[in-house]
Every structure is written in C-alpha cells, then in structure tokens.
Design a protein around this motif. Structure first.
Motif, short mmCIF file in Angstrom:
data_model
loop_
_atom_site.label_atom_id
_atom_site.label_comp_id
_atom_site.label_asym_id
_atom_site.label_seq_id
_atom_site.Cartn_x
_atom_site.Cartn_y
_atom_site.Cartn_z
N CYS A 96 27.45 42.64 48.62
CA CYS A 96 27.23 41.83 47.42
C CYS A 96 27.24 40.38 47.88
CB CYS A 96 28.32 42.09 46.39
SG CYS A 96 28.15 41.12 44.88
N ALA A 97 26.07 39.77 47.93
CA ALA A 97 25.93 38.46 48.56
C ALA A 97 24.58 37.88 48.20
CB ALA A 97 26.04 38.60 50.08
N VAL A 98 24.40 36.62 48.56
CA VAL A 98 23.08 36.00 48.55
C VAL A 98 22.61 35.97 49.99
CG1 VAL A 98 21.72 33.97 47.98
CG2 VAL A 98 23.64 34.62 46.52
N PRO A 99 21.52 36.64 50.33
CA PRO A 99 21.10 36.70 51.73
C PRO A 99 20.92 35.33 52.37
CG PRO A 99 19.87 38.28 50.40
CD PRO A 99 20.66 37.44 49.45
N PHE A 100 21.43 35.21 53.59
CA PHE A 100 21.23 34.03 54.44
C PHE A 100 21.80 32.75 53.83
CE2 PHE A 100 17.07 36.43 54.09
CZ PHE A 100 17.42 37.42 54.99
N THR A 101 22.81 32.90 52.95
CA THR A 101 23.28 31.75 52.18
C THR A 101 24.80 31.70 52.16
OG1 THR A 101 21.30 31.96 50.79
CG2 THR A 101 23.08 30.56 49.96
N PRO A 102 25.42 30.95 53.07
CA PRO A 102 26.87 30.84 53.10
C PRO A 102 27.40 29.79 52.14
CG PRO A 102 25.94 29.65 54.94
CD PRO A 102 24.79 30.27 54.22
N ALA A 103 27.14 30.00 50.85
CA ALA A 103 27.57 29.06 49.82
C ALA A 103 28.43 29.80 48.80
CB ALA A 103 26.37 28.43 49.13
N THR A 104 29.60 29.26 48.52
CA THR A 104 30.49 29.88 47.54
C THR A 104 29.87 29.82 46.16
OG1 THR A 104 32.53 29.45 48.76
CG2 THR A 104 32.71 29.61 46.38
N GLY A 105 29.99 30.92 45.43
CA GLY A 105 29.48 30.98 44.07
C GLY A 105 29.80 32.32 43.45
N PRO A 106 29.39 32.52 42.21
CA PRO A 106 29.70 33.77 41.52
C PRO A 106 28.98 34.94 42.16
CG PRO A 106 28.08 32.53 40.28
CD PRO A 106 28.54 31.64 41.39
N ARG A 107 29.67 36.06 42.24
CA ARG A 107 29.06 37.30 42.73
C ARG A 107 29.17 38.39 41.66
NH1 ARG A 107 27.38 33.90 45.34
NH2 ARG A 107 27.55 33.56 47.60
N LEU A 108 30.27 38.40 40.92
CA LEU A 108 30.46 39.31 39.80
C LEU A 108 30.17 38.50 38.55
CD1 LEU A 108 33.89 40.73 41.02
CD2 LEU A 108 31.60 41.63 41.54
N ILE A 109 28.91 38.38 38.20
CA ILE A 109 28.45 37.36 37.25
C ILE A 109 28.60 37.89 35.83
CG2 ILE A 109 26.59 35.79 36.66
CD1 ILE A 109 25.48 36.29 39.51
N ALA A 110 29.74 37.62 35.25
CA ALA A 110 30.06 38.04 33.90
C ALA A 110 31.22 37.20 33.40
CB ALA A 110 30.44 39.52 33.86
N ASP A 111 31.26 36.94 32.11
CA ASP A 111 32.36 36.16 31.55
C ASP A 111 33.60 37.00 31.28
OD1 ASP A 111 31.16 33.61 31.48
OD2 ASP A 111 30.01 34.16 29.71
N ASP A 112 33.42 38.31 31.10
CA ASP A 112 34.52 39.21 30.77
C ASP A 112 35.07 39.84 32.05
OD1 ASP A 112 36.23 41.21 29.89
OD2 ASP A 112 34.89 41.90 28.29
N PRO A 113 36.36 39.65 32.36
CA PRO A 113 36.93 40.27 33.56
C PRO A 113 36.79 41.79 33.57
CG PRO A 113 38.41 38.59 32.71
CD PRO A 113 37.33 38.78 31.68
N ASN A 114 36.75 42.42 32.39
CA ASN A 114 36.57 43.86 32.35
C ASN A 114 35.19 44.26 32.86
OD1 ASN A 114 39.13 44.50 31.19
ND2 ASN A 114 38.37 43.82 29.21
N VAL A 115 34.19 43.43 32.60
CA VAL A 115 32.85 43.69 33.11
C VAL A 115 32.82 43.46 34.62
CG1 VAL A 115 30.42 43.00 33.00
CG2 VAL A 115 31.79 43.11 30.90
N GLN A 116 33.49 42.41 35.09
CA GLN A 116 33.56 42.17 36.52
C GLN A 116 34.23 43.35 37.23
OE1 GLN A 116 35.63 38.31 36.16
NE2 GLN A 116 33.86 37.40 37.19
N THR A 117 35.29 43.88 36.64
CA THR A 117 35.96 45.05 37.22
C THR A 117 35.02 46.25 37.25
OG1 THR A 117 38.13 44.28 36.47
CG2 THR A 117 37.90 46.63 36.93
N ALA A 118 34.22 46.40 36.20
CA ALA A 118 33.26 47.50 36.16
C ALA A 118 32.20 47.36 37.26
CB ALA A 118 32.58 47.56 34.79
N LEU A 119 31.81 46.14 37.58
CA LEU A 119 30.85 45.92 38.66
C LEU A 119 31.45 46.31 40.00
CD1 LEU A 119 29.37 42.49 37.48
CD2 LEU A 119 28.17 44.68 37.51
N LEU A 120 32.72 45.97 40.23
CA LEU A 120 33.39 46.39 41.46
C LEU A 120 33.50 47.91 41.53
CD1 LEU A 120 36.36 43.86 41.86
CD2 LEU A 120 34.33 44.04 43.30
#
Length: 381
Positions: free
Chosen positions: A108-132
């Motif tokens: 789970c990444a942006v290819p060739f891009t070492p820049a910090t940013g969202p990876r589990l892109i959701a406002d609800d932590p429950n949705v982020q957990t579901a993505l994991l």
C-alpha cells in the motif's frame, strides 16, 4: 443496518475520479499532497509506469457504505522491492533462506514516491480498520507473504499497531517554515558560519553562466518536459539501473497535473542544463526528480533545496520535503524527522523475529535523529 463492503480494483480506472478524490476530505488528506489523487495514480497506470511488466500490479481497495465510496487505499501486488524507499530486501533474503517465498507481496504505497501522506484514505477510523483487514484478507487468500503500508501518517501507524501490525520508523530530512518572511530571514536563524557558507554556496551556484527559471502550469512547455525527461533518465540510469517512469508519464503530468508541478530549470545559452521537478501540496512542496547534462558547482543544491525554500516562503507553505535520504540536506536547514510504515506478516515465527528487530531499529533511529539534529545549522537557543 448500513453495510460496509471492500472491493479490489485491478485499475484506478475502475472508479470515478470524483469518488476516489472525495474520500478522506478531513485529516486523512494531511498536507493535501497530490500523490494519492486519482489523476496521479492514473498517470502512472496509463503511461505504463506501473502495471504489466513493471512488478507493480494495481489492486486498489475501495470501501463502500451502502454503495457510497467512503474509503480508498492505493494498493499493489509487488514482485520485487524496487521503488519503495523503505527497504525490506534483507527481510526478503532472510525469509527465503528460511525456505519461504517472500514475493509476491502487497504494498500500500504511491509507487516511486517517498513522501508521507494518507494511505488509508477515509475519515472514519472504522473504515480505515476495514481497509487494513481487507489487505490481510487479500494477502491470506492469495497466499502472499506479507502486506506493507509505507510512508503512512503517524495516526495511521498508531491505528495499525493497535490492530496488530508492526510499526517501523525511518528518517527523512524536511525543511519547516517558521514564519520566515524571506530566505534572508531564514538565514538569520542560522549560526554565523553556516550562514556565510550558504550565501557563498548560492553565489557560486548562480554564477554558472545562465539563468534559473521557476515554471508552473501553462508556463511549462513541451521542450521543458523533454529536458526534464533527459535529466530524469540520466539520474535514474545511475541510481536505479533504469528509470522507473516512462516518457509518457511526463506527458500525462502535463495534461492533468501541470498546475500541481513546479519545474525549476537552469538554462545556459538557450539550453536547459539542469532541472528539478517538484509537486505542490496544500501546505508542502515535494521535491521529486533532479538531473543535469552539465556539472556546475553547487547547482544541485541551488535548484533542489535553496530554490525550493524560496518558493515555499513566497507561497506560504509550511514545509519542503526533498525526498529520501541525504544527510547533506542538514547543512541547508533540512532537519531529520521520523517517517512511518506498517507491516503485516503471515508467518507467525517470522513476524516474531521482525518484531524484535524493529524494536531495536526504532530505538537506534530515534537516537540517530537526536544526535544528527544536534549538528544542524541553527543557532543554539
């Protein structure tokens, strides 16, 4: 009751840009970076920079609540560890020496891009957990060794660790804008010796015999992209063996992302001799690619670091992230900061071994950041 489902897309084209970009409009879009936008990921796929034959096979996740997209994650099946910048080659060798098969894996990444940013892109932590959880499920169903979330936010790391993923700490060098009115204002915060050194460095760089242009949006013309491609090829061939990005990627950038781009070019006798490509976020300038066809003293530092600071100050940006690694950035005001990743490993024994390794590594990285920062150019007190 509302039903949350997570599906896998073999292409970013399988979801409308408005749906993808509409997810995570709050804190999940930290810094407003352009790298997780539909247009950037589409440029990678449509240009052939990722996909068949590249070792990056799109498997993006989309979480829907009663059919409405509420979370997304850029996800790839990887057959190698190139282009990631958080290195796990040693893990792969150890896993395979023990008789396992490390590749393919999920990234789970942006290819060739070492820049910090969202990876589990959701406002609800429950949705982020579901993505994991979906990543674990996909990896388990396919018999993959592991899943990795790289250059995630600190909040995402904390959420993942709470769900049993392993957290990892690495280091980059970032420049922070402390409300500076100008580059001279920034210099005034440095020690006298460092201040004089940087003034002299910039003088020598700007004496290369030409002019330096900062171009954005429609100011960037096809010939400028031709020059940047030549620079990128030269750097990529020396650093990675072959460039990751295709020429078509730069054309796609011009079509859909030129307003997100800041191209700093050095021209001499009507010819571009060096250049640095940056991408512009809501509060951060991201340095990405550099190259040259002529060597001039300190021109690399001028285009990549000093001009980036100039532009960030002039446009009120909070920071400059100038890419992976590089202790040489320290003397130019870029201080060490933590970067974060998450790792899930299917094999329980290997996971225990990694957990011990990461505990030691995290402590060592913390010590290194503290010691390195003490050698920064800023005046004490």
């Amino acid at each position: 009751m509302a039903e949350l489902t997570v599906s896998v897309l073999p292409s970013i084209g399988g979801i409308a840009a408005a749906e993808w970009d509409g997810c995570g409009q709050g804190e999940a879009r930290r810094g407003g970076d352009p790298f997780t936008t539909h247009r950037f990921l589409a440029a990678l796929e449509e240009s052939g920079s990722v996909g068949e034959g590249t070792g990056w096979h799109p498997s993006h996740l989309v979480a829907r609540l009663d059919g409405v997209a509420v979370g997304v994650a850029p996800l790839y099946v990887k057959t190698h560890s190139q282009g990631e910048y958080i290195f796990d080659h040693a893990w792969a060798h150890a896993y395979e020496r023990a008789g396992g098969r490390y590749y393919p894996k999920l990234q789970c990444a942006v290819p060739f891009t070492p820049a910090t940013g969202p990876r589990l892109i959701a406002d609800d932590p429950n949705v982020q957990t579901a993505l994991l959880a979906a990543m674990e499920h996909v990896a388990g169903q396919a018999g993959l060794s592991s899943a990795h979330v790289t250059f995630c936010t600190a909040a995402e790391r904390a959420l993942g660790e709470a769900k049993g993923w392993l957290g990892r700490t690495t280091t980059q060098y970032h420049w922070d804008n402390d409300g500076y009115a100008s580059y001279e204002d920034f210099l005034s915060r440095l020690s006298s010796r460092k201040r004089k050194a940087l003034r002299k460095e910039r003088e020598r760089a700007n004496a290369f015999g030409g002019e330096i242009l900062s171009l954005r949006g429609d100011q960037i013309k096809p010939q400028h992209w031709d020059a940047m491609w030549a620079f990128y090829q030269d750097t990529g061939s020396r650093k990675w063996g072959r460039p990751y990005l295709t020429r078509a990627f730069f054309d796609a950038m011009h079509e859909t992302m030129r307003d997100d781009c800041l191209l700093i070019l050095a021209e001499r006798d009507g010819r571009a001799v060096a250049g640095a490509l940056n991408l512009i976020g809501r509060d951060t300038l991201y340095g990405r690619y550099w190259g040259c066809v002529e060597d001039h003293p300190f021109l690399h530092f001028e285009l990549c670091y000093h001009r980036a600071i100039d532009w960030a100050i002039a446009h009120g940006l909070a920071r400059v992230e100038a890419g992976a690694q590089g202790e040489h950035k320290l003397a130019r005001g870029y201080l060490p900061v933590e970067t974060h990743s998450l790792h899930w490993v299917a094999d329980a024994g290997f996971r225990r071994a990694l957990a011990g390794y990461l505990t030691d590594e995290i402590a060592a990285v913390g010590d290194d950041i503290a010691e390195t920062a003490a050698f920064g150019p800023f005046r004490r007190g």
